[in-house]
Design an enzyme around this catalytic site. Structure first.
Site, mmCIF file in Angstrom:
data_model
loop_
_atom_site.group_PDB
_atom_site.id
_atom_site.type_symbol
_atom_site.label_atom_id
_atom_site.label_comp_id
_atom_site.label_asym_id
_atom_site.label_seq_id
_atom_site.Cartn_x
_atom_site.Cartn_y
_atom_site.Cartn_z
ATOM 1 N N CYS A 37 -1.527 -0.401 9.332
ATOM 2 C CA CYS A 37 -0.569 -1.406 9.162
ATOM 3 C C CYS A 37 0.707 -1.037 9.353
ATOM 4 C CB CYS A 37 -0.591 -1.868 7.613
ATOM 5 S SG CYS A 37 -2.325 -2.532 7.136
ATOM 6 N N GLU A 91 -22.115 -14.154 28.820
ATOM 7 C CA GLU A 91 -21.296 -13.082 28.057
ATOM 8 C C GLU A 91 -22.155 -11.932 28.874
ATOM 9 O OE1 GLU A 91 -19.865 -11.489 25.286
ATOM 10 O OE2 GLU A 91 -20.978 -9.760 25.898
ATOM 11 N N PHE A 145 -17.464 -15.380 27.593
ATOM 12 C CA PHE A 145 -17.098 -14.166 26.921
ATOM 13 C C PHE A 145 -17.649 -14.440 25.497
ATOM 14 C CE2 PHE A 145 -14.113 -14.469 30.146
ATOM 15 C CZ PHE A 145 -14.186 -13.245 30.948
ATOM 16 N N GLN A 195 -15.039 -11.024 15.025
ATOM 17 C CA GLN A 195 -13.611 -11.264 14.741
ATOM 18 C C GLN A 195 -13.194 -10.528 13.642
ATOM 19 O OE1 GLN A 195 -11.683 -13.210 16.601
ATOM 20 N NE2 GLN A 195 -12.963 -13.808 18.154
ATOM 21 N N CYS A 202 0.903 -1.408 0.141
ATOM 22 C CA CYS A 202 0.028 -0.044 -0.014
ATOM 23 C C CYS A 202 0.882 1.171 -0.049
ATOM 24 C CB CYS A 202 -0.877 -0.029 1.075
ATOM 25 S SG CYS A 202 -1.725 1.458 1.499
ATOM 26 N N CYS A 212 -8.088 0.679 0.575
ATOM 27 C CA CYS A 212 -7.569 -0.009 1.746
ATOM 28 C C CYS A 212 -7.343 -1.581 1.378
ATOM 29 C CB CYS A 212 -8.283 0.244 2.888
ATOM 30 S SG CYS A 212 -7.389 -0.819 4.387
ATOM 31 N N CYS A 269 -6.692 -11.817 21.936
ATOM 32 C CA CYS A 269 -5.772 -11.412 20.816
ATOM 33 C C CYS A 269 -4.880 -10.396 21.615
ATOM 34 C CB CYS A 269 -6.654 -10.113 20.281
ATOM 35 S SG CYS A 269 -7.492 -9.173 21.189
HETATM 36 C C1 LIG Z 1 -13.033 -10.679 22.232
HETATM 37 S S1 LIG Z 1 -14.804 -10.781 22.599
HETATM 38 C C2 LIG Z 1 -14.900 -12.302 21.987
HETATM 39 C C3 LIG Z 1 -16.602 -12.605 21.483
HETATM 40 C C4 LIG Z 1 -16.693 -14.013 20.830
HETATM 41 N N1 LIG Z 1 -16.081 -15.133 21.744
HETATM 42 C C5 LIG Z 1 -16.306 -13.965 19.592
HETATM 43 O O1 LIG Z 1 -15.376 -14.604 19.300
HETATM 44 O O2 LIG Z 1 -16.717 -13.336 18.622
HETATM 45 C C6 LIG Z 1 -14.974 -10.618 23.923
HETATM 46 C C7 LIG Z 1 -16.465 -10.512 24.568
HETATM 47 O O3 LIG Z 1 -16.406 -10.430 25.941
HETATM 48 C C8 LIG Z 1 -17.429 -9.702 26.387
HETATM 49 N N2 LIG Z 1 -17.121 -9.264 27.844
HETATM 50 C C9 LIG Z 1 -16.473 -8.299 27.995
HETATM 51 N N3 LIG Z 1 -16.387 -7.902 29.381
HETATM 52 C C10 LIG Z 1 -16.897 -9.050 29.963
HETATM 53 C C11 LIG Z 1 -17.345 -9.457 31.345
HETATM 54 N N4 LIG Z 1 -16.697 -8.817 32.198
HETATM 55 N N5 LIG Z 1 -18.127 -10.575 31.669
HETATM 56 C C12 LIG Z 1 -18.503 -11.320 30.512
HETATM 57 N N6 LIG Z 1 -18.314 -10.887 29.218
HETATM 58 C C13 LIG Z 1 -17.515 -9.786 28.909
HETATM 59 C C14 LIG Z 1 -17.555 -8.815 25.414
HETATM 60 O O4 LIG Z 1 -19.004 -8.149 25.198
HETATM 61 C C15 LIG Z 1 -17.433 -9.649 24.048
HETATM 62 O O5 LIG Z 1 -18.239 -10.204 23.512
#
Ligand SMILES: C[S@@+](CC[C@H](N)C(=O)[O-])C[C@H]1O[C@@H](n2cnc3c(N)ncnc32)[C@H](O)[C@@H]1O
Length: 457
Positions: A101, A327, A306, A278, A90, A176, A401
């Site tokens: 990037c 969640e 989560f 994601q 790019c 992009c 991540c």
């Molecule tokens: C990295 S994302 C992963 C979501 C899902 N596993 C995915 O791969 O699409 C983290 C998730 O944790 C949730 N989250 C953040 N803080 C939290 C908490 N204290 N308790 C429960 N969930 C939480 C967010 O809303 C989000 O959906």
């Protein structure tokens, strides 16, 4: 070989103040890459962070402002280039250019080596064995399905793009190559739309890929008036958007909404506004496929903590597993429950703050396996609850991540008697130093590992 980076791309913002703080140029050798993709050299006892420089290179640098325990160095010239240096695909990817990037100047194979090293370094710092880190799986560039852009009014026009590295300047990005074409095609038309909206001064524009078309969320200083609303609605139709919503001090308001949806594990799920996705559909499918394969040797109920919209829950449930999804956010959980219900899958859901109230005791004892994929802050409370539990799931999959918090949480699990079998980096963020990783952590000895080669293409 000598290369002097030339600034290109239109930056919107104040001229840099760095001139006042910069020292005379010095020659340094770059030792390694830092977590943000900067080349790291030493300036006395302190680190010098040099964006655009690669390990092994001799570079001319002007040391400037402080950053953490070191200083930022502005790359003046590459005096001896690394054999892994390549021309960035790019034209905006250069020091002082687009900050989206940070590693386009490093050959793809070397990027994978560096990402493996970044994860291994995080493990070492947490007292774990770096040899546990497997060779990365990678998603190709051009697949990013979400983007957070910045817009800024300059006169009658609007500059829309990404921020420059370590700066609030906005770099205009008309095309992009990191983005999925469904989002890339919107960049030019969006800048024109914003230029016509008198209430738009500066703010974020978030894009997510969906069906029947992308979701666009625009920050406005005030709710749109009738004329602006008509322009926004017309834009949503012309660009075949799945949703267009504005975010003003009065809240989030959809202007056009065609109930966008995505597919996870082959199951359609409604997309609530601003949901977490994601970075790529390919990465999501990899994570889902890996979770199904890694948990296949276990009989019994699983939990996905989560869980978000169910990136991991839905592939597991579609593979015939009973899954309890936990969640904090109500909207994605409702969408996940609806999707599972329509598909007749064995999914239960629970809204719960896992930082304050991790799954513990009898809740863990009833599970054969557990997946957790927390935000960047990690899942320390949950790792502690697992480490202290008398009866635990036989296998845990820890997805993150953020290698530093992943390593910290893994170390806590190991202290509690768990065994890390492997840590697999998944490069969902090509051309950047960001890396996702999935760790397989066992309680019982002798559980087979999934055949990772099956996931390489
Ligand atoms: C990295 S994302 C992963 C979501 C899902 N596993 C995915 O791969 O699409 C983290 C998730 O944790 C949730 N989250 C953040 N803080 C939290 C908490 N204290 N308790 C429960 N969930 C939480 C967010 O809303 C989000 O959906």
């Amino acid at each position: 070989m000598s290369r002097r980076p030339r600034p290109r791309g239109a930056a919107a913002g104040s001229p840099k103040r760095r001139v006042a703080t910069e020292s005379a140029a010095i020659d340094v050798i770059i030792d390694s890459l830092g977590a943000r993709g900067d080349g790291l050299a030493r300036l006395g006892d302190a680190p010098l962070y040099v964006a655009g420089a690669l390990p092994g290179e001799r570079v001319s640098v002007r040391p400037g402002a402080r950053r953490g325990d070191g200083r930022v160095g502005r790359l003046e010239a590459v005096l001896e280039a690394s054999a892994d240096r390549v021309a960035p695909p790019c034209p905006l990817a250069h020091p002082g250019g687009c900050g989206g990037c940070t590693l386009q100047h490093l050959a793809p194979a070397a990027v994978q080596t560096e990402k493996r090293r970044l994860v291994a370094t995080a493990l070492t710092r947490a007292g774990l064995d770096p040899a546990l880190v497997a060779a990365p799986l990678a998603v190709p560039p051009g697949r990013r399905q979400r983007a957070s852009l910045s817009g800024k009014r300059i006169g009658k026009g609007v500059v829309l793009g990404f921020q420059a590295a370590a700066s609030h300047d906005v770099i205009a990005v008309g095309h992009c190559p990191a983005l999925h074409p469904d989002l890339d095609r919107l960049l030019g038309p969006l800048a024109e739309l914003l230029a016509g909206l008198t209430t738009f001064r500066a703010g974020g524009v978030r894009l997510q890929r969906a069906n029947p078309g992308p979701e666009v969320l625009i920050d406005l200083a005030a709710p749109p008036d009738l004329k602006a609303r008509q322009e926004l609605a017309a834009f949503a139709e012309t660009q075949r958007l799945g949703r267009l919503a504005v975010n003003s001090p009065e809240g989030l308001e959809p202007v056009a909404d065609h109930a966008p949806w995505i597919e996870l594990g082959g199951v359609p799920v409604g997309l609530p506004p601003g949901s977490f996705l994601q970075p790529s559909a390919e990465g999501a499918a990899l994570l889902g496929g890996l979770a199904v394969a890694a948990l296949a040797p276990l009989d019994g109920r699983l939990a996905d903590l989560f869980a978000g919209l169910g990136t991991l829950t839905l592939p597991l449930a579609a593979a015939g597993r009973a899954v309890h999804a936990v969640e904090a956010e109500a909207a994605p959980l409702k969408a996940l429950a609806g999707a599972a219900g329509r598909a007749g899958l064995a999914v239960t859901t629970e809204a719960r703050d896992l930082f304050r109230r991790p799954l513990a005791g009898a809740e863990l004892a009833g599970l054969a396996g557990l997946v957790f994929d927390p935000p960047r802050a990690g899942a320390l409370a949950q790792a502690e609850a697992l480490a202290e539990a008398a009866r635990r799931p036989l296998r845990l999959l820890a997805v993150s991540c953020n290698p530093a918090t992943l390593a910290r949480d893994l170390a806590r699990l190991v202290d509690g008697g768990h065994r890390v079998r492997t840590v697999l980096p998944i490069d969902q963020f090509p051309w950047t130093a960001h890396v996702e990783a999935m760790a397989i952590v066992d309680q019982a000895p002798g559980l087979p590992l999934p055949d990772l080669e099956r996931f390489r293409n």
